[in-house]
Write a protein that holds these residues in place. Structure first.
Motif, PDB file in Angstrom:
ATOM      1  N   TYR A 168     -31.826  23.906  34.786  1.00 52.80           N
ATOM      2  CA  TYR A 168     -30.504  23.986  34.159  1.00 52.80           C
ATOM      3  C   TYR A 168     -30.304  22.856  33.150  1.00 52.80           C
ATOM      4  O   TYR A 168     -29.609  23.006  32.160  1.00 52.80           O
ATOM      5  CB  TYR A 168     -29.395  23.933  35.217  1.00 52.80           C
ATOM      6  N   VAL A 169     -30.911  21.739  33.448  1.00 47.85           N
ATOM      7  CA  VAL A 169     -30.748  20.574  32.570  1.00 47.85           C
ATOM      8  C   VAL A 169     -31.445  20.812  31.243  1.00 47.85           C
ATOM      9  O   VAL A 169     -30.937  20.470  30.185  1.00 47.85           O
ATOM     10  CB  VAL A 169     -31.324  19.312  33.241  1.00 47.85           C
ATOM     11  N   LYS A 170     -32.607  21.408  31.324  1.00 49.87           N
ATOM     12  CA  LYS A 170     -33.349  21.612  30.076  1.00 49.87           C
ATOM     13  C   LYS A 170     -33.157  23.019  29.546  1.00 49.87           C
ATOM     14  O   LYS A 170     -33.855  23.433  28.639  1.00 49.87           O
ATOM     15  CB  LYS A 170     -34.821  21.299  30.287  1.00 49.87           C
ATOM     16  N   GLU A 171     -32.204  23.716  30.142  1.00 47.71           N
ATOM     17  CA  GLU A 171     -31.961  25.077  29.670  1.00 47.71           C
ATOM     18  C   GLU A 171     -31.540  25.045  28.220  1.00 47.71           C
ATOM     19  O   GLU A 171     -30.663  24.301  27.822  1.00 47.71           O
ATOM     20  CB  GLU A 171     -30.845  25.728  30.494  1.00 47.71           C
ATOM     21  N   ASP A 201     -30.977  21.550  39.637  1.00 46.54           N
ATOM     22  CA  ASP A 201     -32.339  21.924  39.253  1.00 46.54           C
ATOM     23  C   ASP A 201     -32.610  21.596  37.782  1.00 46.54           C
ATOM     24  O   ASP A 201     -31.751  21.821  36.917  1.00 46.54           O
ATOM     25  CB  ASP A 201     -32.565  23.426  39.468  1.00 46.54           C
ATOM     26  N   ALA A 202     -33.818  21.119  37.556  1.00 49.34           N
ATOM     27  CA  ALA A 202     -34.181  20.709  36.196  1.00 49.34           C
ATOM     28  C   ALA A 202     -34.076  21.862  35.204  1.00 49.34           C
ATOM     29  O   ALA A 202     -33.799  21.655  34.032  1.00 49.34           O
ATOM     30  CB  ALA A 202     -35.601  20.149  36.195  1.00 49.34           C
ATOM     31  N   ASN A 229     -30.754  27.364  24.581  1.00 50.37           N
ATOM     32  CA  ASN A 229     -30.072  28.589  24.227  1.00 50.37           C
ATOM     33  C   ASN A 229     -31.040  29.729  24.051  1.00 50.37           C
ATOM     34  O   ASN A 229     -31.901  29.693  23.200  1.00 50.37           O
ATOM     35  CB  ASN A 229     -29.328  28.379  22.922  1.00 50.37           C
ATOM     36  N   LYS A 230     -30.865  30.688  24.889  1.00 46.63           N
ATOM     37  CA  LYS A 230     -31.646  31.881  24.673  1.00 46.63           C
ATOM     38  C   LYS A 230     -30.807  32.837  23.838  1.00 46.63           C
ATOM     39  O   LYS A 230     -29.695  32.519  23.484  1.00 46.63           O
ATOM     40  CB  LYS A 230     -32.020  32.479  26.022  1.00 46.63           C
ATOM     41  N   TYR A 260     -34.659  18.620  21.551  1.00 47.71           N
ATOM     42  CA  TYR A 260     -34.293  17.874  22.744  1.00 47.71           C
ATOM     43  C   TYR A 260     -32.786  17.724  22.858  1.00 47.71           C
ATOM     44  O   TYR A 260     -32.125  17.292  21.931  1.00 47.71           O
ATOM     45  CB  TYR A 260     -34.931  16.489  22.730  1.00 47.71           C
ATOM     46  N   TRP A 261     -32.319  18.057  23.991  1.00 48.14           N
ATOM     47  CA  TRP A 261     -30.871  17.955  24.212  1.00 48.14           C
ATOM     48  C   TRP A 261     -30.447  16.503  24.103  1.00 48.14           C
ATOM     49  O   TRP A 261     -31.115  15.622  24.608  1.00 48.14           O
ATOM     50  CB  TRP A 261     -30.536  18.456  25.610  1.00 48.14           C
ATOM     51  N   GLU A 320     -28.816  22.634  18.804  1.00 44.61           N
ATOM     52  CA  GLU A 320     -29.386  22.746  20.141  1.00 44.61           C
ATOM     53  C   GLU A 320     -29.007  24.058  20.819  1.00 44.61           C
ATOM     54  O   GLU A 320     -29.710  24.546  21.674  1.00 44.61           O
ATOM     55  CB  GLU A 320     -28.914  21.592  21.011  1.00 44.61           C
ATOM     56  N   PHE A 321     -27.864  24.574  20.447  1.00 48.50           N
ATOM     57  CA  PHE A 321     -27.433  25.798  21.078  1.00 48.50           C
ATOM     58  C   PHE A 321     -28.013  27.018  20.392  1.00 48.50           C
ATOM     59  O   PHE A 321     -27.873  28.114  20.878  1.00 48.50           O
ATOM     60  CB  PHE A 321     -25.900  25.880  21.077  1.00 48.50           C
TER      61      PHE A 321
END
Lengths: 203, 186
Positions: A19-22, A16-17, A24-25, A154-155, A182-183
């Motif tokens: 997860y790819v664009k997840e 699922d997308a 860091n919360k 962007y990752w 990114e994280f």
């Protein structure tokens, strides 16, 4: 066997997308750590160094010499550092807002001076605010969010290493943070002029 | 430029869309492709092919996340290229390393007559990812979706490489159990 692994590798590409664009919360220990550091710092420097501090500082870019409560401003710095480092700007900004909101509730005002610099160190945005009005603060956050001036979320893309300067108006101090990765992990200040750097170093 | 704007340009069949995609996602696509094919020229071809694929598929598609959509296309094209290169005995260390690791996730049995459908495996992977902690999931995705090196992941996590290796190893073990539990045959 390697063909099976390749198939698995291929199918992992179709997850699922979300997860790819997840991104860091907020990470619980991260915030706990930050809150602890902010509290320790408040105790350390708030009680000793700044009570008698003269407001005759020379602001980096601004001219405000307002004073405000030490501990609350430090907490605000904590929130801001997280804010600056987190890719989930909207979400982390809520955390930042909560610090500020608390300041306003407890102190009637929250005072920070923020400098956003581009990769060449040139100021791209400056905010010198005595926050009483949360809507105004939210407007600032929104502006930063849409302009996305100080980092690239962007990752996989080399991030912009820009800096966020946080100036506390009631003290001779400038904290300089590289913009987050990114994280979104908490960043280490490059230097402080009056607070021992070790106080922030756990990150 | 925002995704929605780019998608709108694609729907208008404006060639500016490709420029915008290239400017916005060019380096992102290159980094994904290059990690898989290990060759800049091959990677560039994958990326250009991906732009073309996006041009051909949007419309009718209207991806919610252009970034993820584009990333998936680039990744698939790069894997296809990897397959071709691999059969010509040219090796690509990064992917070989990843495949070695993923081999550890494969259930022992192998019945080639009853391969599980792709859709079933995708659902299984999504369920598996949902059950991971957020941190584990991000590390897994960085490693096996983006093909990031362990060193890079450790830097992103501000942790030691060894910690990443350990986390990946445990996650692979969990994946193996999940695949086995659901009777997946790859």
């Amino acid at each position: 066997m390697s063909e099976q692994a390749l198939r698995l590798f291929e199918l992992i590409g179709e997850i699922d997308a979300e997860y790819v664009k997840e991104k860091n919360k907020s990470i619980s220990w991260h915030w706990v750590y930050f809150a602890s550091a902010a509290a320790c710092l408040a105790i350390l420097v708030g009680c000793v160094a700044f009570q008698n501090h003269s407001p005759s500082e020379q602001p980096l870019l601004g001219t405000t010499t307002e004073t405000t409560a030490t501990s609350s401003v430090i907490q605000s710095v904590g929130g801001l550092a997280c804010y600056a480092s987190g890719p989930e700007v909207g979400e982390v900004f809520v955390e930042f807002m909560s610090w500020i909101e608390k300041d306003i509730e407890q102190e009637g005002t929250a005072m920070v001076n923020l400098y956003y610099h581009d990769q060449d160190g040139l100021p791209v945005h400056r905010s010198e605010e005595k926050y009483r009005d949360l809507d105004r603060l939210k407007a600032l956050g929104y502006e930063l969010y849409v302009n996305d001036t100080f980092y690239d979320d962007y990752w996989g893309v080399p991030r912009q290493m820009t800096y966020v300067h946080v100036r506390l108006l009631n003290r001779e101090q400038l904290l300089e943070f590289p913009a987050g990765d990114e994280f979104g992990y908490v960043i280490t200040p490059l230097y402080t002029s009056s607070i021992p750097q070790e106080d922030y170093l756990p990150y | 430029m925002e995704d929605q704007h780019i998608v709108a340009l694609l729907w208008e069949r404006s060639e500016r869309a490709i420029d915008s995609i290239s400017r916005t996602y060019g380096s992102y696509c290159m980094s994904i492709a290059e990690r898989i094919v290990c060759d800049r020229e091959d990677a560039e071809e994958c990326v250009n092919d991906a732009y073309l694929r996006v041009w051909e598929t949007v419309p009718p598609e209207r991806p919610q996340s252009l970034k993820a959509y584009l990333g998936t296309i680039v990744r698939n094209l790069a894997i296809n290229r990897y397959r071709r290169v691999h059969t010509q005995k040219r090796s690509c260390d990064r992917v070989s390393e990843l495949l070695d690791e993923l081999t550890q996730c494969l259930p022992a049995q192998c019945d080639w007559d009853s391969l599980t459908d792709d859709m079933v495996i995708r659902n299984c992977l999504n369920r598996f990812l949902r059950e991971l902690s957020s941190r584990e999931r991000r590390v897994f995705v960085r490693r096996y979706w983006y093909a990031d090196s362990v060193t890079d992941i450790a830097k992103l996590l501000h942790t030691k490489e060894n910690a990443v290796y350990v986390m990946l190893s445990r996650t692979r073990q969990k994946l193996k159990e999940a695949l086995k539990r659901e009777g997946i045959v790859l």
